[in-house]
Design a protein around this motif. Structure first.
Motif, mmCIF file in Angstrom:
data_model
loop_
_atom_site.group_PDB
_atom_site.id
_atom_site.type_symbol
_atom_site.label_atom_id
_atom_site.label_comp_id
_atom_site.label_asym_id
_atom_site.label_seq_id
_atom_site.Cartn_x
_atom_site.Cartn_y
_atom_site.Cartn_z
ATOM 1 N N LEU A 273 0.841 -1.187 0.000
ATOM 2 C CA LEU A 273 0.000 0.000 0.000
ATOM 3 C C LEU A 273 0.877 1.238 0.000
ATOM 4 O O LEU A 273 1.963 1.244 0.583
ATOM 5 C CB LEU A 273 -0.912 0.002 1.227
ATOM 6 C CG LEU A 273 -1.882 -1.171 1.381
ATOM 7 C CD1 LEU A 273 -2.614 -1.067 2.709
ATOM 8 C CD2 LEU A 273 -2.865 -1.212 0.246
ATOM 9 N N SER A 274 0.376 2.278 -0.613
ATOM 10 C CA SER A 274 1.102 3.543 -0.613
ATOM 11 C C SER A 274 0.916 4.224 0.742
ATOM 12 O O SER A 274 -0.064 3.974 1.454
ATOM 13 C CB SER A 274 0.588 4.438 -1.736
ATOM 14 O OG SER A 274 -0.767 4.803 -1.506
ATOM 15 N N PRO A 275 1.835 5.102 1.125
ATOM 16 C CA PRO A 275 1.673 5.809 2.407
ATOM 17 C C PRO A 275 0.372 6.583 2.494
ATOM 18 O O PRO A 275 -0.241 6.658 3.573
ATOM 19 C CB PRO A 275 2.898 6.731 2.444
ATOM 20 C CG PRO A 275 3.914 6.062 1.580
ATOM 21 C CD PRO A 275 3.131 5.406 0.477
ATOM 22 N N ALA A 276 -0.089 7.178 1.377
ATOM 23 C CA ALA A 276 -1.346 7.919 1.408
ATOM 24 C C ALA A 276 -2.527 6.992 1.667
ATOM 25 O O ALA A 276 -3.447 7.334 2.430
ATOM 26 C CB ALA A 276 -1.537 8.664 0.080
ATOM 27 N N GLN A 277 -2.517 5.817 1.078
ATOM 28 C CA GLN A 277 -3.604 4.860 1.309
ATOM 29 C C GLN A 277 -3.614 4.375 2.752
ATOM 30 O O GLN A 277 -4.677 4.251 3.364
ATOM 31 C CB GLN A 277 -3.458 3.682 0.348
ATOM 32 C CG GLN A 277 -3.696 4.033 -1.108
ATOM 33 C CD GLN A 277 -3.348 2.898 -2.047
ATOM 34 O OE1 GLN A 277 -2.650 1.970 -1.654
ATOM 35 N NE2 GLN A 277 -3.815 2.968 -3.284
ATOM 36 N N ILE A 278 -2.440 4.114 3.300
ATOM 37 C CA ILE A 278 -2.378 3.668 4.697
ATOM 38 C C ILE A 278 -2.871 4.763 5.630
ATOM 39 O O ILE A 278 -3.622 4.509 6.585
ATOM 40 C CB ILE A 278 -0.933 3.249 5.041
ATOM 41 C CG1 ILE A 278 -0.514 2.034 4.202
ATOM 42 C CG2 ILE A 278 -0.804 2.926 6.521
ATOM 43 C CD1 ILE A 278 0.930 1.622 4.396
#
Length: 508
Positions: A289-294
């Motif tokens: 997962l991307s940091p923004a999604q997390i």
């Protein structure tokens, strides 16, 4: 693990329920009909993706519709496999990741049907008008009990169908928060997970046939190669197989097919049917997962989970870099996670047993190696002595006919001095004699059995013989003296006997 067996506050529960998205982040009381997820922990279903905890519908908290759904994926792998474009076939797609989180984690406007469902649920729990008397209050309590338990139907009006209570409703108390490990693979790694409804032994015994079947599913393109990354046992006689596809170009270069592209191809209707015939019950990508999604996932608690418990679950996360909190709804999900935990424990124990056997084998090899090293050291010492003797003889022949040089004379003097010190009775020679005596005694009684042989110096042996000879001569001389004394004693005794007879005749 943060457990929530208490009833959540009505404000937070209702808000979470009304804010449930219709996209990839579903919540507990919503459904999602979008198929083709790029990242899924969900269980299989034939009519769309499912929730995280193995329900038969696409509902609940999960990663069902994926993180970053691709568009136009059918022109990618499908074109590459169908028309045989080779290496460029995967590059023909116009794949775009959704950089905005609007369709994934945002809270869209609820549909009128969902709003009416929430109103009906609230009416069934607070103010039912089924009977029109004081029994409606008792019915409201019964509906609340069913909602807390997560099963049953809530009747509240004669003209409106009853509300179906499931464990995903916001008022269900049998909820908890656990943690799942986040994958750390990139999309370029091309890892796709296929869950088969078969045992691991069957999969491993038919691994080659499985690879060939998957290659046929991909169109039988000669530029594509299916590789198995790993095989792992799952509960209920299921097996997880991780695969990736390598595409080779005519110029000799190769690359892995991206995971999202391969997954989009597997999600096509005809391809999915062929996979189901092979025993595949679930397919999903294994991408990080991307940091923004997390961040977006952690900021918005799932529907039906109290925000306070969700915040506490984030605080109690043992490893926020590798684990992510996920809700658990109902005893079936708890049982499923327990089976997975038992399975992993057995695998860890098996691995520990293998490591223990390897350590024991290494210890045996170490003991054998140490014995061989000691044997080789003895051989080296013997060869060194033999080499020294050869060098001495060679040096004697080389120096034959030459006068003694000054350095050789000096060396001879030093050797004579050392020889005198060794032959001194009170120093080394006496100690050596004592040691030799002890060795003889040990050899005599068989206390120590050694293969090594000991040799006595010729001079020392000559001195020992001389000493023993002197001892023998002394003993012989002593024996002769004793014999002479015995003869004298016999003469004295004989004379005394004659004197006694003579005196006895006189007195008679």
């Amino acid at each position: 693990m943060a457990f929530n067996f208490g009833a959540p506050s009505g404000t937070s529960g209702t808000a979470a329920a009304t804010a449930a998205p219709a996209g990839g982040f579903g919540g507990f009381g919503t459904t999602s009909t979008a198929a083709g997820s790029a990242f899924s922990f969900s269980a299989p279903a034939n009519t769309g993706t499912t929730g995280l905890f193995g329900g038969t519908q696409n509902k609940g908290f999960g990663f069902g519709t994926g993180f970053g759904t691709t568009t136009g994926s059918s022109t990618g792998l499908g074109t590459g496999l169908g028309t045989g474009l080779g290496f460029g076939g995967f590059n023909t797609q116009q794949q775009q990741q959704q950089t905005t989180l609007g369709g994934l984690f945002s809270q869209p406007t609820q549909a009128p049907t969902q709003s009416s469902q929430l109103i009906n649920t609230a009416s069934a729990l607070s103010a039912p008008t089924l009977l029109g008397d004081e029994r409606d209050a008792i019915l409201a309590k019964w509906n609340q009990l069913q909602a807390f338990w997560g099963t049953g139907k809530g009747y509240f009006n004669n003209n409106i169908p009853p509300v179906e209570f499931t464990q995903e409703n916001p008022f269900c108390r049998f909820k908890a928060v656990g943690y799942s490990c986040m994958p750390n693979n990139k999309d370029e790694d091309g890892l796709v997970v296929l869950v088969f409804n078969k045992k691991e032994t069957d999969i491993r015994s038919q691994q080659q046939q499985l690879v060939e079947s998957l290659h046929k599913v991909l169109g039988g393109n000669q530029t594509l190669t299916v590789n198995v990354e790993g095989i792992k046992t799952l509960p209920d006689d299921q097996t997880e197989v991780v695969i990736y596809v390598v595409e080779r170009s005519p110029n000799g270069t190769s690359r892995r097919v991206p995971a999202t592209t391969l997954y989009a191809h597997f999600e096509q209707t005809n391809i999915k049917t062929q996979l189901q015939q092979l025993g595949v019950t679930l397919s999903m990508t294994r991408t990080e997962l991307s940091p923004a999604q997390i961040k977006q996932l952690l900021q918005n608690p799932p529907a039906g989970v109290d925000p306070i418990i969700w915040e506490q679950a984030k605080v109690d996360n043992p490893d926020s870099e590798k684990l992510i909190p996920v809700p658990m709804v109902g005893f079936k999900e708890l049982l499923r996670r327990l089976k997975v935990q038992d399975q992993m424990t057995k695998q860890h124990q098996t691995r520990l047993d293998i490591i223990s056997e390897d350590i024991s084998e290494l210890q045996k090899n170490q003991t054998t190696t140490m014995a061989k090293i000691a044997q080789y050291k003895r051989k080296l010492m013997d060869l060194s002595h033999r080499t020294l003797q050869v060098l001495i003889k060679q040096e004697i022949q080389r120096k034959s006919g030459y006068a003694i040089q000054a350095d050789e004379e000096q060396l001879r003097v030093q050797l004579d001095t050392i020889q005198c010190e060794l032959n001194a009775p009170t120093q080394f020679k006496g100690r050596l004699n004592e040691l030799m005596s002890q060795i003889r005694m040990q050899n005599h009684f068989g206390a120590v059995k050694s293969e090594e042989r000991y040799y006595i110096d010729a001079d020392l042996l000559r001195e020992i013989k001389q000493h023993l000879k002197q001892q023998q001569e002394g003993l012989s001389h002593l024996i002769s003296i004793i014999k002479d004394d015995l003869e004298d004693i016999k003469l004295v005794e004989h004379g005394l006997n004659e004197t006694i007879h003579i005196r006895g005749g006189v007195f008679s």
